[in-house]
Design a protein around this motif. Structure first.
Motif, PDB file in Angstrom:
ATOM      1  N   LEU A 286      42.666 -29.953 -28.448  1.00 34.74           N
ATOM      2  CA  LEU A 286      43.656 -30.172 -29.502  1.00 34.74           C
ATOM      3  C   LEU A 286      43.281 -31.331 -30.429  1.00 34.74           C
ATOM      4  N   ARG A 287      42.289 -32.106 -30.065  1.00 28.55           N
ATOM      5  CA  ARG A 287      41.869 -33.183 -30.955  1.00 28.55           C
ATOM      6  C   ARG A 287      40.847 -32.683 -31.968  1.00 28.55           C
ATOM      7  N   VAL A 335      50.317 -25.135 -38.189  1.00 27.53           N
ATOM      8  CA  VAL A 335      50.540 -26.492 -38.691  1.00 27.53           C
ATOM      9  C   VAL A 335      49.702 -27.479 -37.896  1.00 27.53           C
ATOM     10  N   MET A 336      49.648 -27.267 -36.578  1.00 29.66           N
ATOM     11  CA  MET A 336      48.819 -28.138 -35.734  1.00 29.66           C
ATOM     12  C   MET A 336      47.350 -28.000 -36.096  1.00 29.66           C
ATOM     13  N   GLN A 337      46.900 -26.775 -36.376  1.00 32.02           N
ATOM     14  CA  GLN A 337      45.505 -26.555 -36.742  1.00 32.02           C
ATOM     15  C   GLN A 337      45.134 -27.316 -37.999  1.00 32.02           C
ATOM     16  N   LEU A 342      48.907 -34.750 -37.102  1.00 30.34           N
ATOM     17  CA  LEU A 342      49.958 -34.224 -36.243  1.00 30.34           C
ATOM     18  C   LEU A 342      49.432 -33.997 -34.827  1.00 30.34           C
ATOM     19  N   ARG A 343      48.192 -33.522 -34.717  1.00 30.39           N
ATOM     20  CA  ARG A 343      47.607 -33.307 -33.392  1.00 30.39           C
ATOM     21  C   ARG A 343      47.452 -34.637 -32.650  1.00 30.39           C
ATOM     22  N   ASN A 344      46.997 -35.670 -33.362  1.00 30.06           N
ATOM     23  CA  ASN A 344      46.833 -36.984 -32.725  1.00 30.06           C
ATOM     24  C   ASN A 344      48.176 -37.543 -32.268  1.00 30.06           C
ATOM     25  N   LEU A 347      49.153 -35.664 -29.126  1.00 31.81           N
ATOM     26  CA  LEU A 347      48.356 -36.068 -27.962  1.00 31.81           C
ATOM     27  C   LEU A 347      48.738 -37.457 -27.459  1.00 31.81           C
ATOM     28  N   SER A 348      49.374 -38.260 -28.300  1.00 30.32           N
ATOM     29  CA  SER A 348      49.781 -39.599 -27.877  1.00 30.32           C
ATOM     30  C   SER A 348      51.062 -39.591 -27.063  1.00 30.32           C
ATOM     31  N   LEU A 349      51.739 -38.449 -27.008  1.00 28.98           N
ATOM     32  CA  LEU A 349      52.975 -38.352 -26.242  1.00 28.98           C
ATOM     33  C   LEU A 349      52.665 -38.369 -24.742  1.00 28.98           C
ATOM     34  N   PRO A 350      53.580 -38.888 -23.937  1.00 27.14           N
ATOM     35  CA  PRO A 350      53.343 -38.915 -22.474  1.00 27.14           C
ATOM     36  C   PRO A 350      53.176 -37.508 -21.909  1.00 27.14           C
TER      37      PRO A 350
END
Length: 542
Positions: A286-287, A335-337, A342-344, A347-350
């Motif tokens: 996802l990054r 949207v994520m693509q 937004l992806r970063n 990914l920073s969420l727990p």
């Protein structure tokens, strides 16, 4: 190599033995749910059982990188001579599935599966009151197989519409094929049919019986070829068909090992076969949005893990490139693509996963399409299978993994189950399959240059010669409808008539049967027709 993620199997891999009704009579049958919880264990845990099939390591406990690197990489072909499921190895997910289903010594189909067979009896549809009575009649036929033994796996018994509705289902298939043959090839070409996965040979018997009874002049020109991977089914098919229909030839071979060229026009039939074609497993970082391939590892004790590594397999790469060319969407939110920010943030969420949802991709189906393009260049494909399934494991286009134990159908929640004991079958997105098929058969292989070397010159009234037509191609008016493929010789029609094979279409089960079946033969007293009303989750490609 450190995998981006790992997933331990979440189903007890020996506490259940295996076997159960594979083909649901309807698209939403009731089934017993089996979703055991994974048992967290550590090396020093005194409660860890000696039989390591009976527990699973927590997915939160990361395995040793060195341990995975030391495992030997194998594939299904190299395991064909193995007499026991391998240990201390790793393989692509599709090879794990193929080995589980088709290994000649311990695979599900050679050792466990039994196709429901009504022998010479047929259902008297006109005597049955309604669909409930029809299902009761089918249940009685199942009861004739006896109860499962309580000490081990039950009988892996499953049914097909060919067996349930014989001979009328097979005659509908015959009517579809013969109509196309009479329209395009009779009397200049023989009627050549290839069938893969012919099971008990019932479909072949019903098709040939119909041709012999209704189209004797076509039957005389018919050559029926069965390509069968199971040695036991090869024997059964020869016993049932050879004396009645001497124009049948059975070849014991996997279609993926096929190397014989068929230059003549032919029909290629695959009824409920591709659902058992092995799939690969991919997930996206996802990054970076880079795809990663799933690899199943089997340690020395026989326990499974799934690790993800950068895509190196040529077949997976080819599928991903084909998907890009066909503009089929990726299994990641658009949207994520499009937004790295937004992806970063996500990914920073727990506890946010670093990989996308598991996606099973039909790489073996792509292998079949390549085989058709290379060895059956003038074929017409008739294919039918499940378009959706209940009780699948988690993931996109994920399979059903199920077995039968003590007369109960048991779906499992993971793919990582003991090889040979479970049926593994997938739904098919028929609209995407049609796109893949049309693109593959319409484009020559990259290594091909000039005239196709697999198309030897054949002197028949239907043989085309591209040179004179190409000379006048720019002078005469030509018609290239969008619903037809380009002709094999590359020439358009100088007469203005449409040329090239008609492109395939997708039909629901009921649409196909309404077109080709004699529905009066399967109608019940109250007007219901199970050949139309059942198998709502099945589609045809033709």
């Amino acid at each position: 190599m450190l995998p981006l993620g790992a997933a331990s199997s979440r189903c007890l891999r020996k506490s259940l033995s295996h076997d159960f009704l594979r083909r649901p009579l309807s698209s939403t049958p009731s089934r017993a749910k089996f979703k055991p919880k994974a048992k967290v264990a550590t090396k020093n845990d005194p409660h860890v059982p000696r039989d390591k099939w009976n527990y699973n390591v927590s997915p939160l406990i990361q395995s040793s990188v060195t341990k995975h690197a030391e495992l030997k990489m194998v594939d299904a072909n190299s395991l064909e001579s193995a007499t026991e499921p391998p240990r201390g190895v790793k393989m692509l997910v599709r090879d794990f599935i193929e080995d589980s289903l088709y290994n000649p010594n311990y695979g599900y189909f050679p050792k466990q599966a039994t196709i429901f067979n009504t022998d010479n009896s047929t259902v008297d549809f006109e005597l049955l009151r309604d669909s409930v009575e029809f299902q009761e009649a089918v249940s009685e036929k199942y009861a004739a197989y006896g109860a499962d033994k309580h000490s081990g796996p039950g009988r892996q018994l499953w049914h097909t519409p060919t067996e349930l509705f014989k001979p009328w289902f097979g005659r509908a298939i015959a009517q579809c094929l013969v109509a196309e043959y009479l329209l395009k090839y009779f009397p200049y070409e023989d009627f050549i049919i290839y069938e893969i996965g012919a099971g008990n040979g019932t479909l072949a018997m019903d098709i040939l019986d119909h041709l012999r009874d209704e189209y004797p002049e076509v039957y005389e020109r018919t050559r029926y070829n069965i390509i069968e991977i199971s040695g036991s089914l090869v024997t059964l098919q020869k016993q049932r068909l050879s004396k009645v229909h001497p124009n049948v030839k059975v070849t014991h071979k996997s279609i993926f090992h096929w190397k014989t060229k068929e230059p003549a026009p032919c029909f290629f039939v695959a009824m409920e076969v591709i659902d058992n074609f092995a799939h690969d497993l991919i997930r996206y970082d996802l990054r970076t949005m880079e795809p990663y391939q799933g690899v199943v590892t089997v340690d020395a004790q026989g326990d499974f893990d799934t690790i993800y590594t950068p895509v190196t397999d040529p077949l997976i790469k080819e599928f991903l490139e084909l998907r890009r060319r066909l503009k089929h969407p990726l299994p990641v939110n658009r949207v994520m693509q499009s937004s790295g920010m937004l992806r970063n943030f996500y990914l920073s969420l727990p506890f946010a996963p670093n990989l996308s949802t598991e996606e099973y991709i039909p790489t073996r189906m792509l292998s079949l399409l390549r085989t058709l393009r290379r060895y059956f260049p003038r074929h017409r494909l008739l294919l039918s299978d499940f378009s959706s399934l209940p009780d699948t494991i988690s993931g996109i286009t994920a399979p059903v993994v199920q077995t039968r134990f003590r007369n109960v159908t048991v779906p499992c929640s993971t793919l990582q189950v003991r090889q040979g004991y479970f049926d593994i079958f997938f739904p098919t997105n028929f609209e995407r399959l049609r796109d893949m098929y049309e693109y593959t058969v319409s484009h020559a292989p990259p290594e091909s240059c000039g005239p196709d070397p697999l198309l030897p010159m054949r002197s028949t009234p239907l043989t085309t010669n591209s040179t004179p037509m190409l000379l006048g191609d720019e002078y005469f008016s030509s018609h290239r409808p969008s619903n037809r493929r380009s002709p094999l010789d590359g020439a358009a029609s100088a007469s203005g008539l449409p040329v090239g094979e008609r492109k395939s279409s997708v039909f629901t089960h009921s649409e196909f049967m309404e077109t080709y079946a004699d529905l009066s033969k399967t109608q019940l007293k109250n007007g219901e027709n199970p050949m139309l009303d059942f198998y709502k989750n099945v589609k045809f490609l033709f």
